[in-house]
Design a protein around this motif. Structure first.
Motif, short mmCIF file in Angstrom:
data_model
loop_
_atom_site.label_atom_id
_atom_site.label_comp_id
_atom_site.label_asym_id
_atom_site.label_seq_id
_atom_site.Cartn_x
_atom_site.Cartn_y
_atom_site.Cartn_z
N THR A 1 -5.16 9.71 -4.79
CA THR A 1 -4.16 9.01 -3.66
C THR A 1 -4.75 9.29 -2.39
O THR A 1 -4.69 8.54 -1.55
CB THR A 1 -2.72 9.65 -3.75
N THR A 2 -5.39 10.59 -2.23
CA THR A 2 -6.10 10.81 -0.86
C THR A 2 -6.93 9.81 -0.77
O THR A 2 -7.43 9.31 0.54
CB THR A 2 -6.61 12.17 -1.02
N THR B 1 -7.66 3.38 3.27
CA THR B 1 -6.82 2.49 3.81
C THR B 1 -6.37 2.73 5.48
O THR B 1 -6.56 2.07 6.22
CB THR B 1 -5.40 2.47 3.30
N LEU B 2 -6.46 4.04 5.56
CA LEU B 2 -5.92 4.41 6.81
C LEU B 2 -7.09 4.24 7.99
O LEU B 2 -6.83 3.66 9.15
CB LEU B 2 -5.54 5.70 6.84
N PHE C 1 0.87 4.29 -2.81
CA PHE C 1 0.69 5.89 -2.56
C PHE C 1 2.07 6.78 -2.77
O PHE C 1 1.71 7.70 -3.48
CB PHE C 1 0.18 5.72 -1.07
N PHE D 1 0.92 -1.12 -0.09
CA PHE D 1 -0.06 -0.01 -0.09
C PHE D 1 1.01 1.28 0.20
O PHE D 1 0.66 2.16 -0.73
CB PHE D 1 -1.03 -0.11 1.14
N LEU D 2 1.61 1.32 0.80
CA LEU D 2 2.56 2.41 1.02
C LEU D 2 3.47 2.71 -0.25
O LEU D 2 3.50 3.86 -0.65
CB LEU D 2 3.66 2.32 2.15
N PHE E 1 -5.72 6.50 0.25
CA PHE E 1 -5.01 6.60 1.46
C PHE E 1 -6.08 6.53 2.45
O PHE E 1 -5.96 6.16 3.62
CB PHE E 1 -3.89 7.57 1.37
#
Lengths: 623, 408
Positions: free
Chosen positions: B353-354, B360-361, B330, B326-327, B357
């Motif tokens: 991306t936002t 996911t976060l 992004f 994931f990282l 992200f």
């Protein structure tokens, strides 16, 4: 500054990237903490123990009367439950044998339930069985004994049609309100059902650790536990001493008595007889008992005050009078001659006084309840006006009392007659019949009591209600329900004065003289409603005192004879208790001086099916 | 042959490979989470497989759409998705949670998912116009409206979780469009003021910090005073506003913030999720061996809590690999946003991306109890067709931008 500058962009990019990397670092640290540092702890939890969420049942709200006497209380009851995930076939078999339930029945219920939630097999188990089960719990994996509560009613409290009963939630009810969980006890009838969301309270939650066989190992984290919240208490407008007295008046009769405080709409007493012992349905609903109640010929489950509708008989002549006066079709001085019968085409409507009343004005006609006068009047005003004023005065629709399954009654209109009989299929006979409260017209005793309230207040009335206020344990506040007042728009005070005067004369020397309470100026109206099921229904409605009314009542006794002879004395006794808290002894009356309206069939013709009251088959609670 | 190589070269494998890896991991995990509940297991896995195949096809298809088409259609698509959002309020079918679906014959779609992409594209196009200065109040207002309209429509569904994604879009997109520090300062701190205003000491301290920053900011004095007044006003109005809410409204907000207190079981979900993840240890219990998730202790384990299943079965190592994927994805998308020439692509990439992200976060934080249970799915892994297709579409567009990175 150029915002599209590349170096500027790069700076912002680095900041955003750093934020993303930072968040991921926190996540990784979080997982590291859970899985590496505390991994062994959680592994033990998952291997040997599981965490179970136990719902703690709240105490169901209590019910008090207007003098704060406790009417409905709770007592602990124990239920035996099985947890599908932990139980075994042998346990199911043993339990099934012990409670005499087919094994198939239990396995089906276990299969359709969530695996880790206890499924209640038997409710309100006896003490002896409870001790046996508790002693042998070790040999019965998956068995859980749940502390539940059942309703408890103090001595002398009955009134099942007001309080109703509680029972296990069924699938349909769960779909309607997703807050209900499998096995919940919810109100099924009466106040228990109408105020269920208030009464039930909020469940508490306890997280416990249990081992693989479902044995409890203690709290998981006491801080997460939530205590249950006591359900709201109901405080009724009912005066239970009066209610008890009213119930004693109606004993060994079939019928209903409703008394309303005309200043607020609060119900003071509401009786429906025959009833059943409310304790029969207090903890669990035994299918055997339920079947007997359902099949009982006298329909004890049925709350006659609000769920049955009957032709109101002569009490309804007041509506006819109001319609005629307000539309200025007649004045109170309008006179008609009563020879004892009234010929309408080939039919003959008889007045109850066979030799006739002679010339009568409106006051005399109300006082003597003359069928001929009001039949003629009905023909003069016509069906349209009659239906309009019937609806205006609250008939043909629910009063909105805080009880479920209220019957709206029936007010025939031109459209209704056209549908039933076909256009031109109905005659003036139908109309003449309606004008004296007979025929297709159906009202509930509560509607008649509400009508008496309207007359008492000259058009002002309040929504009839049983609950005055509730006490909420969560907010620790008393919540008062506002009185919902309505006004009969389009009937003038003068018109009310005329019919009130007529009703005044009814109890002072008229057909309702047996309903007169000594020392209290009052007004009333009797009714004797023909029906195809046997003797006529006896009606009496009244309000008192005449000038500053406090209370309005309606009494209805099924197949009992004349309103003046049967219903009015019941009303009188109730009002005596209301005003004097005792019965007033009466002089002995000679039989032949009884000048009350006897039962005379107004139209001696073919009994129509549509004349019968609504069938008494709409079972409460089953919808 | 040459032609094929040409196409091959145009595919951005740095973008594609992590996505394929995540989708395949997701398929395995969905199978593991659902195979034991016999009745519908076949259904969940094969349906997810079906959507995954369509998703991958979609990625390639969108990659080779002419760049101009995406740019030209962006306003139109935005309009259509607004229309669908309004439509769904009236004729939508309620799902298991708060979201609403639009039923088209046998296919059910969730317009709120597609609105995420179209909103990003429309805002990116609006901001990418030459000489459009975002610090100008009228342009700022337009951008806010473009984001807040779908936000309100979705919040009304009432899908609070999804609607928050739109709010999360605002700051990064404005930030990369070149908003000045001061405007950002006007926008963000009042939110913090709202929260701290419930505690007098925290509020005083916060106001002090604001004052110090304002004193050192190089701005006109009247602007500084206005901003200061804004904070005082927000701070003193919040408690009044809160007290004017009805009990059940307060309850709903509190439940959202503190799900552990929710008696309906969000707290229970988090506990079970933590037990499942924690018991996985370093190496995990092995594929199809996770007792917690397999035994249905964990609710919604194939959708919102899929990461817990992964954590239990694959352990910290597995989690670490997936998080790294994931990282990488992004950071690569951000890197790409710096490489593309057109500012439309750049802003859209920032928005994409936002979205990914944020999902996911929030989702992963939720599984270890760091964030409230919102019902936001995990991109590429969670079961659910609409969101998987949305994520694939979004990657497809990003690959398209990568292919056309030199296009102005």
């Amino acid at each position: 500054m150029n915002y599209w500058d590349r170096s500027f962009r790069t700076k912002r990019l680095i900041i955003f990237s750093s934020f993303i990397i930072f968040s991921f670092t926190i996540l990784v640290l979080g997982f590291f903490n859970l899985q590496v540092l505390q991994g062994e702890y959680y592994l033990q939890l998952s291997l040997h123990n599981v965490i179970r969420q136990v719902k703690l049942n709240p105490v169901r709200g209590l019910i008090y009367d207007s003098k704060n006497n406790l009417l409905v209380d709770n007592r602990p009851a124990f239920s035996a439950a099985l947890i599908p995930a932990h139980t075994t076939k042998e346990t199911v078999k043993k339990i099934a044998d012990y409670f005499n339930i087919p094994v198939k029945n239990i396995t089906y219920r276990l299969r359709s339930a969530p695996r880790f939630r206890p499924v209640i097999i038997a409710r309100d188990i006896e003490k002896k069985k409870l001790i046996y089960l508790a002693e042998n719990q070790y040999f019965l994996p998956g068995l859980d004994i749940i502390l539940d509560s059942k309703r408890y009613y103090p001595k002398d409290v009955n009134s099942p049609h007001i309080f109703g009963y509680i029972g296990e939630v069924n699938q349909k009810e769960q779909e309607r309100d997703p807050r209900y969980e499998l096995g919940d006890m919810i109100g099924k009838a009466g106040l228990e059902r109408y105020y269920d969301t208030d009464l039930r309270g909020t469940k508490g939650i306890r997280y416990i650790r249990v081992d693989a066989s479902g044995k409890e190992l203690g709290d998981f984290n006491p801080q997460l536990n939530e205590p249950p919240i006591h359900g709201s208490d109901l405080y009724l407008t009912l005066d239970y001493d009066l209610q008890k007295f009213a119930e004693s008046l109606m004993e060994d009769k079939r019928g209903s008595l409703v008394a309303i405080d005309v200043r607020s709409g609060g119900i003071l007493a509401m009786v429906s007889n025959p009833d059943y012992d409310i304790r029969l349905l207090s903890g669990k609903i035994d299918p055997e008992i339920w079947r007997t109640l359902l099949q009982d010929e006298s329909h004890p489950l049925y709350g006659r005050s609000i769920q049955s509708a009957y032709p109101p008989g002569s009490t309804y002549k007041i509506v006819t009078a109001i319609a005629a006066l307000q539309d200025e079709i007649i004045t109170p001085a309008w006179e008609a001659y009563c020879p004892g019968y009234f010929r309408l085409g080939r039919r003959i409507i008889r007045c109850w006084k066979l030799d006739g009343h002679g010339w009568l004005d409106l006051y005399g006609a109300i006082k003597n309840s003359c069928n001929v006068y009001f039949s003629k009047l009905g023909l003069k005003i016509g069906l349209k006006t009659w239906s309009k004023y019937s609806k205006l005065l609250g008939f043909g629709k629910r009063t909105g009392i805080d009880l479920p399954n209220e019957n709206p009654g029936l007010i025939p209109t031109i459209e209704y007659f056209n549908k039933i009989y076909g256009e031109n299929g109905w005659t003036k006979g139908n109309l003449a019949n309606l004008a004296i409260g007979q025929g297709e017209l159906l009202t509930t005793p509560l509607q008649i009591a509400q009508f008496a309230m309207i007359l008492a207040n000259r058009g002002l009335y309040h929504r009839p209600h049983l609950v005055d206020h509730i006490y909420n344990y969560q907010t620790q506040k008393t919540i008062y329900f506002p009185v919902q007042s309505k006004y009969v728009v389009g009937v003038s005070s003068e018109v009310f004065d005329v019919v009130r005067e007529g009703m005044h004369q009814v109890v002072n020397g008229g057909t309702g003289w047996l309903g007169k309470v000594p020392g209290i100026d009052m007004a009333g109206k009797t009714g004797t409603a023909q029906n195809p099921h046997g003797d006529p229904h006896a009606w009496f409605m009244a309000f008192a005192p005449y000038y500053h009314p406090e209370v309005a009542i309606a009494v209805m006794v099924e197949n009992a004879g004349s309103g003046g002879g049967v219903a009015a004395p019941i009303g009188r006794k109730f009002l005596e208790m209301y005003f004097y808290h005792k019965l007033i002894p009466r002089p002995v009356i000679k039989k032949d001086s009884l000048q009350v309206e006897p039962a005379i069939n107004p139209i001696q013709s073919v009994p129509l099916d549509s004349l019968s009251p609504l069938p008494i088959l709409n079972q409460p609670g089953t919808e | 042959m040459y032609r094929f190589q040409n196409i091959f070269k145009q595919i951005d494998f740095a973008l594609l490979l992590p996505v394929i890896f995540l989708i395949i991991t997701g398929l395995f995990t969905v199978y593991s989470a659902t195979h034991i509940t016999q009745a519908s297991s076949q259904n969940y896995f094969s349906r997810q497989l079906f959507y995954a195949v369509i998703g991958v096809v979609l990625i390639f298809a969108v990659t080779f759409v002419p760049y101009k088409v995406i740019f030209d259609l962006s306003y139109l698509l935005y309009g259509i998705s607004l229309l669908l959002l309004i439509l769904v309020l009236f004729i939508g079918i309620r799902g298991y949670g708060a979201e609403r679906w639009l039923s088209l014959g046998t296919v059910k779609i969730q317009p709120s998912e597609f609105a995420k992409i179209t909103t990003v594209l429309a805002v990116a196009r609006y901001l990418s116009r030459n000489r459009r200065n975002i610090n100008h109040i009228s342009h700022l207002t337009v951008v806010f409206l473009m984001i807040l309209i779908p936000f309100i429509l979705i919040a009304k569904q009432p899908d609070l979780g999804t609607s928050l994604v739109f709010l999360a879009l605002i700051i990064p997109m404005l930030y990369f469009a070149g908003i000045s520090w001061f405007v950002l300062f006007v926008l963000v701190p009042p939110v913090i003021t709202m929260v701290v205003s419930f505690n007098l000491y925290a509020y005083m301290g916060w106001i002090l910090i604001i004052t110090i920053i304002l004193i050192f900011a190089r701005q006109k004095l009247y602007l500084k005073i206005l901003v200061f007044l804004q904070h005082i006003l927000v701070g003193s109005l919040m408690p009044v506003l809160w007290n004017s809410l009805r009990d059940y409204q307060k309850q709903r907000i509190l439940t959202f913030l503190q799900p552990e207190k929710d008696p309906r079981g969000a707290g229970y979900q988090i506990i079970q999720s933590k037990v499942a993840i924690g018991s996985g240890g370093v190496w995990g219990k092995g594929y199809l061996q996770g007792s917690q998730s397999q035994l249905n202790f964990l609710p919604a384990h194939h959708t919102d809590f899929i990461f817990s299943v992964l954590g239990e079965e694959r352990g910290f190592i597995g989690i670490f690999i997936v998080l790294t994927a994931f990282l990488f994805l992004f950071l690569y998308m951000l890197y790409l946003s710096n490489q593309v020439k057109s500012s439309f692509s750049r802003l859209a990439l920032i928005g994409f991306t936002t979205i990914l992200f944020f999902h996911t976060l929030v989702n992963i934080s939720m599984t270890i109890g760091l964030a409230p249970v919102t019902g936001l799915p995990l991109p590429f892994l969670s079961y659910g067709g609409s969101f998987l297709l949305t994520s694939c579409l979004l990657i497809g567009i990003s690959m398209n931008f990568s292919r056309n990175r030199f296009q102005p």
